[in-house]
Design a protein around this motif. Sequence first.
Motif, PDB file in Angstrom:
ATOM      1  N   MET A 281       6.959  -1.973   2.425  1.00  0.00           N
ATOM      2  CA  MET A 281       5.625  -2.283   1.996  1.00  0.00           C
ATOM      3  C   MET A 281       5.045  -3.237   3.278  1.00  0.00           C
ATOM      4  O   MET A 281       4.005  -2.734   3.577  1.00  0.00           O
ATOM      5  N   ALA A 282       5.965  -4.124   3.892  1.00  0.00           N
ATOM      6  CA  ALA A 282       5.471  -5.060   4.728  1.00  0.00           C
ATOM      7  C   ALA A 282       5.036  -4.292   6.037  1.00  0.00           C
ATOM      8  O   ALA A 282       4.222  -4.579   6.514  1.00  0.00           O
ATOM      9  N   ALA A 283       5.941  -3.187   6.336  1.00  0.00           N
ATOM     10  CA  ALA A 283       5.796  -2.510   7.568  1.00  0.00           C
ATOM     11  C   ALA A 283       4.501  -1.699   7.461  1.00  0.00           C
ATOM     12  O   ALA A 283       3.544  -1.704   8.448  1.00  0.00           O
ATOM     13  N   ARG A 284       4.175  -1.085   6.470  1.00  0.00           N
ATOM     14  CA  ARG A 284       2.734  -0.541   6.139  1.00  0.00           C
ATOM     15  C   ARG A 284       1.628  -1.175   6.367  1.00  0.00           C
ATOM     16  O   ARG A 284       0.587  -1.240   6.920  1.00  0.00           O
ATOM     17  N   ILE A 285       1.850  -2.658   5.703  1.00  0.00           N
ATOM     18  CA  ILE A 285       0.822  -3.629   5.831  1.00  0.00           C
ATOM     19  C   ILE A 285       0.414  -4.039   7.358  1.00  0.00           C
ATOM     20  O   ILE A 285      -0.437  -4.244   7.864  1.00  0.00           O
ATOM     21  N   HIS A 286       1.513  -4.284   7.881  1.00  0.00           N
ATOM     22  CA  HIS A 286       1.261  -4.612   9.530  1.00  0.00           C
ATOM     23  C   HIS A 286       1.073  -3.230  10.246  1.00  0.00           C
ATOM     24  O   HIS A 286      -0.202  -3.421  10.900  1.00  0.00           O
ATOM     25  N   GLN A 287       1.275  -2.184   9.989  1.00  0.00           N
ATOM     26  CA  GLN A 287       1.039  -0.815  10.755  1.00  0.00           C
ATOM     27  C   GLN A 287      -0.546  -0.275  10.593  1.00  0.00           C
ATOM     28  O   GLN A 287      -1.198   0.091  11.396  1.00  0.00           O
ATOM     29  N   ASP A 288      -0.539  -0.341   9.085  1.00  0.00           N
ATOM     30  CA  ASP A 288      -1.950   0.359   8.674  1.00  0.00           C
ATOM     31  C   ASP A 288      -2.950  -0.660   8.055  1.00  0.00           C
ATOM     32  O   ASP A 288      -4.005  -0.093   7.541  1.00  0.00           O
ATOM     33  N   GLY A 289      -2.598  -1.886   8.084  1.00  0.00           N
ATOM     34  CA  GLY A 289      -3.468  -2.791   7.233  1.00  0.00           C
ATOM     35  C   GLY A 289      -3.194  -2.667   5.689  1.00  0.00           C
ATOM     36  O   GLY A 289      -2.822  -1.552   5.044  1.00  0.00           O
ATOM     37  N   GLY A 290      -3.504  -3.891   5.204  1.00  0.00           N
ATOM     38  CA  GLY A 290      -3.219  -3.957   3.626  1.00  0.00           C
ATOM     39  C   GLY A 290      -2.991  -5.291   3.261  1.00  0.00           C
ATOM     40  O   GLY A 290      -2.907  -6.159   3.956  1.00  0.00           O
ATOM     41  N   ILE A 291      -2.708  -5.332   1.670  1.00  0.00           N
ATOM     42  CA  ILE A 291      -2.363  -6.555   1.031  1.00  0.00           C
ATOM     43  C   ILE A 291      -1.312  -6.233   0.047  1.00  0.00           C
ATOM     44  O   ILE A 291      -1.652  -5.207  -0.612  1.00  0.00           O
ATOM     45  N   GLY A 292      -0.373  -7.072  -0.146  1.00  0.00           N
ATOM     46  CA  GLY A 292       0.628  -6.659  -1.262  1.00  0.00           C
ATOM     47  C   GLY A 292       0.250  -7.853  -2.474  1.00  0.00           C
ATOM     48  O   GLY A 292       0.349  -9.340  -1.927  1.00  0.00           O
ATOM     49  N   LEU A 293       0.229  -7.277  -3.438  1.00  0.00           N
ATOM     50  CA  LEU A 293       0.449  -8.656  -4.732  1.00  0.00           C
ATOM     51  C   LEU A 293       1.631  -8.207  -5.728  1.00  0.00           C
ATOM     52  O   LEU A 293       1.482  -7.155  -6.251  1.00  0.00           O
ATOM     53  N   PHE A 406       6.094 -16.117 -15.097  1.00  0.00           N
ATOM     54  CA  PHE A 406       5.761 -15.096 -14.353  1.00  0.00           C
ATOM     55  C   PHE A 406       4.970 -15.703 -13.065  1.00  0.00           C
ATOM     56  O   PHE A 406       3.995 -16.772 -13.255  1.00  0.00           O
ATOM     57  N   LYS A 407       5.428 -15.201 -11.821  1.00  0.00           N
ATOM     58  CA  LYS A 407       4.919 -15.769 -10.442  1.00  0.00           C
ATOM     59  C   LYS A 407       4.029 -14.672  -9.917  1.00  0.00           C
ATOM     60  O   LYS A 407       4.176 -13.307  -9.945  1.00  0.00           O
ATOM     61  N   PHE A 408       2.959 -15.185  -8.868  1.00  0.00           N
ATOM     62  CA  PHE A 408       2.441 -14.311  -8.067  1.00  0.00           C
ATOM     63  C   PHE A 408       2.788 -14.607  -6.753  1.00  0.00           C
ATOM     64  O   PHE A 408       2.988 -15.736  -6.083  1.00  0.00           O
ATOM     65  N   LEU A 409       3.069 -13.413  -5.921  1.00  0.00           N
ATOM     66  CA  LEU A 409       3.533 -13.447  -4.294  1.00  0.00           C
ATOM     67  C   LEU A 409       2.277 -12.610  -3.967  1.00  0.00           C
ATOM     68  O   LEU A 409       2.020 -11.382  -4.205  1.00  0.00           O
ATOM     69  N   ALA A 410       1.626 -13.001  -2.559  1.00  0.00           N
ATOM     70  CA  ALA A 410       0.874 -12.214  -1.907  1.00  0.00           C
ATOM     71  C   ALA A 410       1.475 -11.946  -0.546  1.00  0.00           C
ATOM     72  O   ALA A 410       2.026 -12.855   0.054  1.00  0.00           O
ATOM     73  N   LEU A 411       1.174 -10.901   0.157  1.00  0.00           N
ATOM     74  CA  LEU A 411       1.547 -10.479   1.634  1.00  0.00           C
ATOM     75  C   LEU A 411       0.145 -10.075   2.251  1.00  0.00           C
ATOM     76  O   LEU A 411      -0.520  -9.361   1.658  1.00  0.00           O
ATOM     77  N   TYR A 412       0.146 -10.398   3.503  1.00  0.00           N
ATOM     78  CA  TYR A 412      -0.923 -10.143   4.360  1.00  0.00           C
ATOM     79  C   TYR A 412      -0.433  -9.736   5.804  1.00  0.00           C
ATOM     80  O   TYR A 412       0.595 -10.413   6.249  1.00  0.00           O
ATOM     81  N   PRO A 413      -1.235  -9.120   6.565  1.00  0.00           N
ATOM     82  CA  PRO A 413      -0.677  -8.832   7.988  1.00  0.00           C
ATOM     83  C   PRO A 413      -0.928  -9.927   8.608  1.00  0.00           C
ATOM     84  O   PRO A 413      -1.726 -10.828   8.621  1.00  0.00           O
ATOM     85  N   SER A 414       0.059 -10.377   9.664  1.00  0.00           N
ATOM     86  CA  SER A 414       0.004 -11.310  10.511  1.00  0.00           C
ATOM     87  C   SER A 414      -1.226 -11.578  11.393  1.00  0.00           C
ATOM     88  O   SER A 414      -1.703 -12.622  11.509  1.00  0.00           O
ATOM     89  N   VAL A 415      -1.995 -10.416  11.677  1.00  0.00           N
ATOM     90  CA  VAL A 415      -3.269 -10.667  12.389  1.00  0.00           C
ATOM     91  C   VAL A 415      -4.373 -11.471  11.473  1.00  0.00           C
ATOM     92  O   VAL A 415      -5.373 -11.892  11.965  1.00  0.00           O
TER      93      VAL A 415
END
Length: 429
Positions: A281-293, A406-415
């Motif tokens: 998921m993190a690789a896709r977010i970096h390569q193609d753009g996106g956000i993870g929740l 319950f916890k929330f974690l978000a992922l974003y591209p480094s850019v």
Amino acid sequence: MQSCSRRLMTYLSQKIGFAIHRRYFCDKAKTTLKGNANILLKQIEARILAAGPITVAEYMKEVLTNPTAGYYMNRDVFGQTGDFITSPEISQMFGELIAVWLVNEWTKCGRPTPFQIAELGPGRGTLMADILRVFSKFKIAGSDFSVSLVEVSPYLAQVQEKQLSPRQAQEATKLPQGSQHYKQSISFYGSQVRWYNHVADLPRTFTLFLAHEFFDALPIHKLVKVDQGWREVLIDLNREDLTLRFVISRDRTPACLYRLDNESREELEVSPQSLIITQAMAARIHQDGGIGLVIDYGHEGDKTDTFRGFKNHKLHDPLVDPGTADLTADVDFSALKWAATHPRTFEDWKANLTFGTVDQKDFLTRVGINLRLEQLLASCRDEDVALNLKSAHKMLTDPMEMGSKFKFLALYPSVMEKILERYPPPGFV
Ligand code: SAH
């Protein structure tokens, strides 16, 4: 903090309306369950007799996703007459607020189109249905985006199809050769909906990833420190009464490599499959753009023994009647964050930025659940419905119920680092 929450609520008030969507609960009798237990126990017994004790991860995988008798594979397990109930099944408020959060963050990324919303483990499809309804109020529909569902259970995929689409889906045999998905349909709002087996099969495009109560269903290995060092907890057959029992491996096993050298706990759980999926998921977010929740019950790498079963909303011995109860373990969010920020060496991608975890009560309060409740109550004429809304709000936010667990974690591209410094994700600050 206040202004994010207010901005989100302005969206809500102006765009998504006040309709109350009642939740229905599963009422199917669980007729096949005993049969499941027998089939699975026989298969597990045979495997142990042939090749010795199995890992907890092998056991979990077999019990939850065995194609013929796995817990998730052939029935609805949610709701009051199921084994557990999840936040989107409790109230529309949950999915609505997540949808507004996604619209807000997608807007921050410059509203790229077309994009996909990819949900891992969508259950009954209720969260996605709430999200699509809210997106349509924002006039995000049709070919603006597609919906990608990563689902292992053919039964639940059918439930999702009915929930999301007015038409019958095209199954694998009717799809063009070489398709990565195993079924496809069109949503009520005109967007493509496709079902996949793995994250790696998803189309390469900007992606809003969602995983609600998905990672807790993935297999874990249990490790324990003994005098000789780290060993793995395995599952063996008691030859006298043919029941299953935990034993400790004689030697180190490959899973023992997954603990950190400075580990201070004497016992812990590791989930290599969760790490692989998070890295994908993190690789896709970096390569193609996106956000993870990612939303789940879990901890920050401090809990020891959380592997358990749930049956009819009660704790159940995970080694008894396999296939009749949900098996689960708390998600180690520190491990997921490690995976999102440690690139695989053979791929050229930078670490994702991570936010959280924050407790569900904090996230939902910051993005405006109290105001949303007020809005729905103001338009509600039925006393029972109003009571239900209030008790749903309490269940989602009370620290003694789901609010702290319950916890929330978000992922974003480094850019996005600079943008996020100025405009941090709502709900997390
Ligand atoms: N997100 C839903 C359902 C949670 S239950 C909700 O919150 O209501 C877990 C979901 O993950 C189910 O849909 C189950 O079939 C799916 N699942 C479990 N293991 C999976 C795997 N290995 N790959 C894909 N889906 C999986």
